[in-house]
Design a protein around this motif. Structure first.
Motif, PDB file in Angstrom:
ATOM      1  N   ASN A 219      35.306  44.739  42.911  1.00 45.66           N
ATOM      2  CA  ASN A 219      34.411  45.699  43.550  1.00 45.66           C
ATOM      3  C   ASN A 219      33.050  45.035  43.759  1.00 45.66           C
ATOM      4  OD1 ASN A 219      33.498  48.043  44.674  1.00 45.66           O
ATOM      5  ND2 ASN A 219      33.536  49.249  42.799  1.00 45.66           N
ATOM      6  N   ALA A 220      32.209  45.691  44.536  1.00 47.05           N
ATOM      7  CA  ALA A 220      30.830  45.262  44.755  1.00 47.05           C
ATOM      8  C   ALA A 220      30.050  46.469  45.236  1.00 47.05           C
ATOM      9  CB  ALA A 220      30.766  44.133  45.787  1.00 47.05           C
ATOM     10  N   PHE A 237      35.584  39.767  41.991  1.00 51.49           N
ATOM     11  CA  PHE A 237      35.379  39.769  43.434  1.00 51.49           C
ATOM     12  C   PHE A 237      34.927  38.392  43.906  1.00 51.49           C
ATOM     13  CE2 PHE A 237      32.453  40.944  47.072  1.00 51.49           C
ATOM     14  CZ  PHE A 237      33.479  41.223  47.974  1.00 51.49           C
ATOM     15  N   ILE A 238      34.025  37.787  43.143  1.00 53.20           N
ATOM     16  CA  ILE A 238      33.521  36.462  43.510  1.00 53.20           C
ATOM     17  C   ILE A 238      34.618  35.409  43.398  1.00 53.20           C
ATOM     18  CG2 ILE A 238      31.869  34.653  42.870  1.00 53.20           C
ATOM     19  CD1 ILE A 238      30.014  36.848  41.846  1.00 53.20           C
ATOM     20  N   ASP A 239      35.430  35.508  42.355  1.00 51.52           N
ATOM     21  CA  ASP A 239      36.449  34.491  42.088  1.00 51.52           C
ATOM     22  C   ASP A 239      37.540  34.429  43.157  1.00 51.52           C
ATOM     23  OD1 ASP A 239      35.089  33.856  39.801  1.00 51.52           O
ATOM     24  OD2 ASP A 239      36.392  35.001  38.455  1.00 51.52           O
ATOM     25  N   LYS A 240      37.842  35.571  43.783  1.00 53.13           N
ATOM     26  CA  LYS A 240      39.014  35.625  44.668  1.00 53.13           C
ATOM     27  C   LYS A 240      38.680  35.829  46.142  1.00 53.13           C
ATOM     28  CE  LYS A 240      42.128  37.179  41.025  1.00 53.13           C
ATOM     29  NZ  LYS A 240      43.176  38.131  40.596  1.00 53.13           N
ATOM     30  N   HIS A 241      37.388  35.727  46.501  1.00 51.13           N
ATOM     31  CA  HIS A 241      37.013  35.917  47.901  1.00 51.13           C
ATOM     32  C   HIS A 241      36.053  34.827  48.351  1.00 51.13           C
ATOM     33  CE1 HIS A 241      38.498  39.894  46.761  1.00 51.13           C
ATOM     34  NE2 HIS A 241      38.787  40.056  48.035  1.00 51.13           N
ATOM     35  N   SER A 242      36.132  34.509  49.622  1.00 51.12           N
ATOM     36  CA  SER A 242      35.250  33.494  50.189  1.00 51.12           C
ATOM     37  C   SER A 242      33.838  34.054  50.336  1.00 51.12           C
ATOM     38  CB  SER A 242      35.767  33.063  51.562  1.00 51.12           C
ATOM     39  OG  SER A 242      35.667  34.145  52.490  1.00 51.12           O
ATOM     40  N   GLU A 243      32.875  33.162  50.538  1.00 56.44           N
ATOM     41  CA  GLU A 243      31.498  33.603  50.730  1.00 56.44           C
ATOM     42  C   GLU A 243      31.384  34.507  51.956  1.00 56.44           C
ATOM     43  OE1 GLU A 243      28.469  30.667  50.758  1.00 56.44           O
ATOM     44  OE2 GLU A 243      28.881  29.956  48.724  1.00 56.44           O
ATOM     45  N   GLY A 348      34.068  41.401  63.250  1.00 52.57           N
ATOM     46  CA  GLY A 348      34.638  42.188  62.161  1.00 52.57           C
ATOM     47  C   GLY A 348      35.701  41.438  61.391  1.00 52.57           C
ATOM     48  N   ASP A 349      35.938  40.165  61.767  1.00 48.60           N
ATOM     49  CA  ASP A 349      37.052  39.407  61.182  1.00 48.60           C
ATOM     50  C   ASP A 349      36.914  39.210  59.677  1.00 48.60           C
ATOM     51  OD1 ASP A 349      38.043  39.267  63.722  1.00 48.60           O
ATOM     52  OD2 ASP A 349      37.450  37.179  64.078  1.00 48.60           O
ATOM     53  N   GLU A 350      35.690  38.844  59.214  1.00 51.14           N
ATOM     54  CA  GLU A 350      35.515  38.586  57.779  1.00 51.14           C
ATOM     55  C   GLU A 350      35.711  39.858  56.960  1.00 51.14           C
ATOM     56  OE1 GLU A 350      33.392  37.582  60.054  1.00 51.14           O
ATOM     57  OE2 GLU A 350      33.199  35.402  59.884  1.00 51.14           O
ATOM     58  N   LEU A 351      35.229  40.992  57.477  1.00 50.45           N
ATOM     59  CA  LEU A 351      35.405  42.251  56.751  1.00 50.45           C
ATOM     60  C   LEU A 351      36.867  42.671  56.750  1.00 50.45           C
ATOM     61  CD1 LEU A 351      34.105  44.495  55.153  1.00 50.45           C
ATOM     62  CD2 LEU A 351      33.521  45.654  57.289  1.00 50.45           C
ATOM     63  N   LEU A 355      38.920  43.379  53.397  1.00 49.68           N
ATOM     64  CA  LEU A 355      39.553  44.674  53.143  1.00 49.68           C
ATOM     65  C   LEU A 355      41.031  44.521  52.813  1.00 49.68           C
ATOM     66  CD1 LEU A 355      37.918  46.858  55.951  1.00 49.68           C
ATOM     67  CD2 LEU A 355      37.471  46.989  53.499  1.00 49.68           C
ATOM     68  N   LEU A 356      41.716  43.670  53.557  1.00 50.91           N
ATOM     69  CA  LEU A 356      43.146  43.459  53.315  1.00 50.91           C
ATOM     70  C   LEU A 356      43.365  42.790  51.955  1.00 50.91           C
ATOM     71  CD1 LEU A 356      44.278  42.270  56.867  1.00 50.91           C
ATOM     72  CD2 LEU A 356      44.751  44.472  55.774  1.00 50.91           C
ATOM     73  N   SER A 357      42.480  41.851  51.614  1.00 50.59           N
ATOM     74  CA  SER A 357      42.585  41.170  50.328  1.00 50.59           C
ATOM     75  C   SER A 357      42.295  42.130  49.172  1.00 50.59           C
ATOM     76  CB  SER A 357      41.610  39.991  50.295  1.00 50.59           C
ATOM     77  OG  SER A 357      41.646  39.359  49.034  1.00 50.59           O
ATOM     78  N   LEU A 358      41.270  42.973  49.338  1.00 45.80           N
ATOM     79  CA  LEU A 358      40.923  43.936  48.291  1.00 45.80           C
ATOM     80  C   LEU A 358      42.027  44.967  48.097  1.00 45.80           C
ATOM     81  CD1 LEU A 358      37.135  44.510  49.045  1.00 45.80           C
ATOM     82  CD2 LEU A 358      38.088  43.630  46.912  1.00 45.80           C
ATOM     83  N   GLU A 359      42.664  45.394  49.187  1.00 51.21           N
ATOM     84  CA  GLU A 359      43.757  46.360  49.060  1.00 51.21           C
ATOM     85  C   GLU A 359      44.880  45.785  48.212  1.00 51.21           C
ATOM     86  OE1 GLU A 359      45.709  49.153  52.247  1.00 51.21           O
ATOM     87  OE2 GLU A 359      46.749  47.227  52.276  1.00 51.21           O
ATOM     88  N   LYS A 360      45.201  44.517  48.437  1.00 49.27           N
ATOM     89  CA  LYS A 360      46.248  43.868  47.659  1.00 49.27           C
ATOM     90  C   LYS A 360      45.804  43.643  46.221  1.00 49.27           C
ATOM     91  CE  LYS A 360      49.249  39.783  47.632  1.00 49.27           C
ATOM     92  NZ  LYS A 360      49.601  38.515  48.331  1.00 49.27           N
ATOM     93  N   GLN A 361      44.565  43.168  46.036  1.00 46.93           N
ATOM     94  CA  GLN A 361      44.057  42.872  44.698  1.00 46.93           C
ATOM     95  C   GLN A 361      43.919  44.127  43.848  1.00 46.93           C
ATOM     96  OE1 GLN A 361      40.393  40.650  44.732  1.00 46.93           O
ATOM     97  NE2 GLN A 361      40.196  40.617  42.510  1.00 46.93           N
ATOM     98  N   ASN A 362      43.564  45.251  44.471  1.00 49.93           N
ATOM     99  CA  ASN A 362      43.332  46.494  43.734  1.00 49.93           C
ATOM    100  C   ASN A 362      44.540  47.425  43.734  1.00 49.93           C
ATOM    101  OD1 ASN A 362      40.759  45.572  43.266  1.00 49.93           O
ATOM    102  ND2 ASN A 362      39.817  46.783  44.877  1.00 49.93           N
ATOM    103  N   GLY A 363      45.639  47.010  44.354  1.00 44.37           N
ATOM    104  CA  GLY A 363      46.845  47.836  44.354  1.00 44.37           C
ATOM    105  C   GLY A 363      46.704  49.102  45.164  1.00 44.37           C
ATOM    106  N   GLY A 364      46.004  49.025  46.297  1.00 44.89           N
ATOM    107  CA  GLY A 364      45.782  50.204  47.125  1.00 44.89           C
ATOM    108  C   GLY A 364      47.031  50.633  47.886  1.00 44.89           C
TER     109      GLY A 364
END
Length: 394
Positions: A219-220, A237-243, A348-351, A355-364
Motif C-alpha cells: 500500500n501507499a 510496495f517499494i520492494d516489488k514495484h519499479s520507481e 496511464g501505462d505506469e499506473l 494496479l495490475l501488480s497490486l491486484e495480484k500482490q494483494n489478492g484482489g
C-alpha cells in the motif's frame, strides 16, 4: 429488523462474487466464503442478543457496577459502552485469528506473529475506548444540559473533534502500530518530490512503513493537512514495484489532494451527520426505544446515557443504507484521481502496470459482481480503472 437489510444484501453480494470466480482463484474464493460465514454469524448473534435481552442484561450489569462505586447515570453509560465494545471485540476475535493465521498464512500473505497480533488487538481496544468515550461524554454532556435542543452544539463539538483526530492520526495514532523511517532511496525521493511539485503539492517528508512485519500485501498513501504532506510507502510496495509504478501511484494520491477530495469528503460526512445528531437527541427521550431493544420501560437502568449508546448502535446500522451513496462518490473521485495521475505522468501505462501488480500482490477480486461493487467498493474494479487509463490520450 429493517436495519438488517444491508447485512442480508451484503451476504448475497458476496455470494454472487464467489460464483464469478474461477476454480483456480482459490484465495479469493476462500476469502468470499469466509466473509459470508462471518457476516452471517455476526448478524445472527446480534439478532439473538437483541431477542434474548442482551442489551437489558448489559444495562443491568452496568447499573450494578455504577451503583457499587457510587457512580451515577453517566458512569452507568460508560460501563454499558465498555461492556458492548468488549463483547463486540470478543466476537470478532476468532474470525480475525482464523483469517490471519489460517487463510492469509496458507496463501503466503501473513507475516504477523501471535505477539504482534494480540498487541494490535489490545491497542485497538484501548484506542477505540480512548476515542469513543470522549465522543460519548461530549454528546451526553450537551444532552444533559440542553436536552433535545443541544444537538447542534453536540454536532459542532463532534465535527471539531473529528477534524482534530484527522490531523493528529498520521503522527500520533498510526505510529502506535507501525514503524516509520525516512526513505533512503534518494533517487526515488527526488522523483516523488518532483511529481508532487508538478501537482502543486509540498511534501514535508517521505517515509517507509514496516508493512512486511504483518503482511506481504502492499500500500501507499499521502496523509496530512495544509501545505505540508507526508508520503508513506509500505516496504512491500517499494520492494516489488519499479520507481515508475511507485511515482504513478503517488501521482494518483496527489490527485486526491489537488482535487480537494479529502476536504469534500469531510464536508459531506459532516453535513450528513447533522440530521443524525438531530434524530439522536430527539429519540433519546422516547419511551419506544427501551421497549424496542428489550428494556422494560420502568426499570431504573434505562437511563438516557444507556439510551444514547443503544441509539448510536442502531444508527450505525441505519447508516449502512447511506453507505452506497458515499461509495458511489468515492469511486467517482478515484476515477478523477486516476485521470489526474495519467495527465501528470503523460501516460496511464505506469499506473495500469502498478494496479495490475497490486491486484495480484494483494489478492484482489478480478471481476466483482456489480451488486458487490455497489455495496462494498470504494474504488472501481481494477478492470474498469485499467480500461479508463488505456483510453486516456494526452
Amino acid at each position: 429488523m429493517i436495519v438488517l437489510i444491508p447485512a442480508i444484501l451484503s451476504v448475497l453480494a458476496m455470494g454472487f462474487d464467489y460464483h464469478r470466480l474461477s476454480e483456480d482463484a482459490a484465495y479469493q474464493r476462500e476469502q468470499k466464503r469466509f466473509s459470508m460465514i462471518r457476516e452471517t454469524c455476526t448478524t445472527l448473534v446480534f439478532i439473538l442478543f437483541l431477542l434474548f435481552g442482551g442489551f437489558s442484561l448489559s444495562a443491568r450489569i452496568s447499573h450494578d457496577l455504577s451503583y457499587t462505586i457510587g457512580g451515577g447515570e453517566l458512569v452507568q453509560g460508560v460501563f454499558f459502552a465498555l461492556i458492548l465494545v468488549f463483547l463486540e471485540r470478543l466476537l470478532a476475535l476468532p474470525f480475525a485469528l482464523y483469517a490471519t493465521f489460517s487463510i492469509e498464512a496458507r496463501y503466503g500473505f501473513n507475516k504477523t506473529s501471535p505477539k504482534t497480533f494480540f498487541a494490535d488487538e489490545v491497542k485497538g481496544f484501548f484506542l477505540l475506548c480512548l476515542i469513543g468515550l470522549p465522543i460519548f461524554l461530549l454528546i451526553y454532556a450537551f444532552y444533559d444540559h440542553f436536552g433535545p435542543s443541544g444537538w447542534l452544539l453536540a454536532w459542532i463539538g463532534y465535527t471539531l473533534f473529528s477534524l482534530l483526530l484527522s490531523i493528529i492520526a498520521p503522527t500520533v495514532i498510526l505510529p502506535l502500530f507501525n514503524r516509520f523511517t525516512p526513505l533512503a532511496n534518494e533517487s526515488l525521493k527526488t522523483r516523488i518530490s518532483g511529481i508532487a511539485e508538478q501537482a502543486g503539492i509540498k511534501v514535508k517528508r517521505v517515509e517507509v512503513i514496516d508493512g512486511s512485519r504483518r503482511s506481504t500485501k502492499a500500500n501507499a498513501y499521502v496523509a496530512g493537512f495544509g501545505s505540508s504532506k507526508r508520503v508513506a510507502l509500505y516496504d512491500t510496495f517499494i520492494d516489488k514495484h519499479s520507481e515508475e509504478e511507485i511515482v504513478a501511484v503517488l501521482a494518483h494520491e496527489f490527485g486526491h489532494i489537488a482535487k480537494k477530495h479529502v476536504v469534500k469528503q469531510f464536508i459531506s460526512q459532516t453535513i450528513l451527520s447533522a440530521p443524525i445528531f438531530y434524530l439522536l437527541f430527539w429519540a433519546v427521550a422516547s419511551p419506544i426505544l427501551p421497549e424496542a431493544v428489550g428494556f422494560p420501560s420502568t426499570e431504573i437502568y434505562t437511563a438516557h446515557a444507556v439510551a444514547l449508546i443503544v441509539l448510536v448502535i442502531v444508527m450505525g446500522f441505519l447508516s449502512a443504507f447511506f453507505a452506497p451513496l458515499f461509495l458511489l462518490f468515492s469511486r467517482k473521485r478515484e476515477r478523477e484521481a486516476d485521470l489526474f495521475a495519467a495527465k501528470l505522468m503523460g501516460t496511464g501505462d505506469e499506473l495500469v502496470s502498478a494496479l495490475l501488480s497490486l491486484e495480484k500482490q494483494n489478492g484482489g477480486h478480478p471481476d466483482p459482481h456489480p451488486l458487490s461493487v455497489f455495496l462494498h467498493y470504494s474504488h472501481p474494479p481494477t478492470r474498469q480503472r485499467v480500461a479508463l487509463l488505456k483510453s486516456f490520450s494526452p
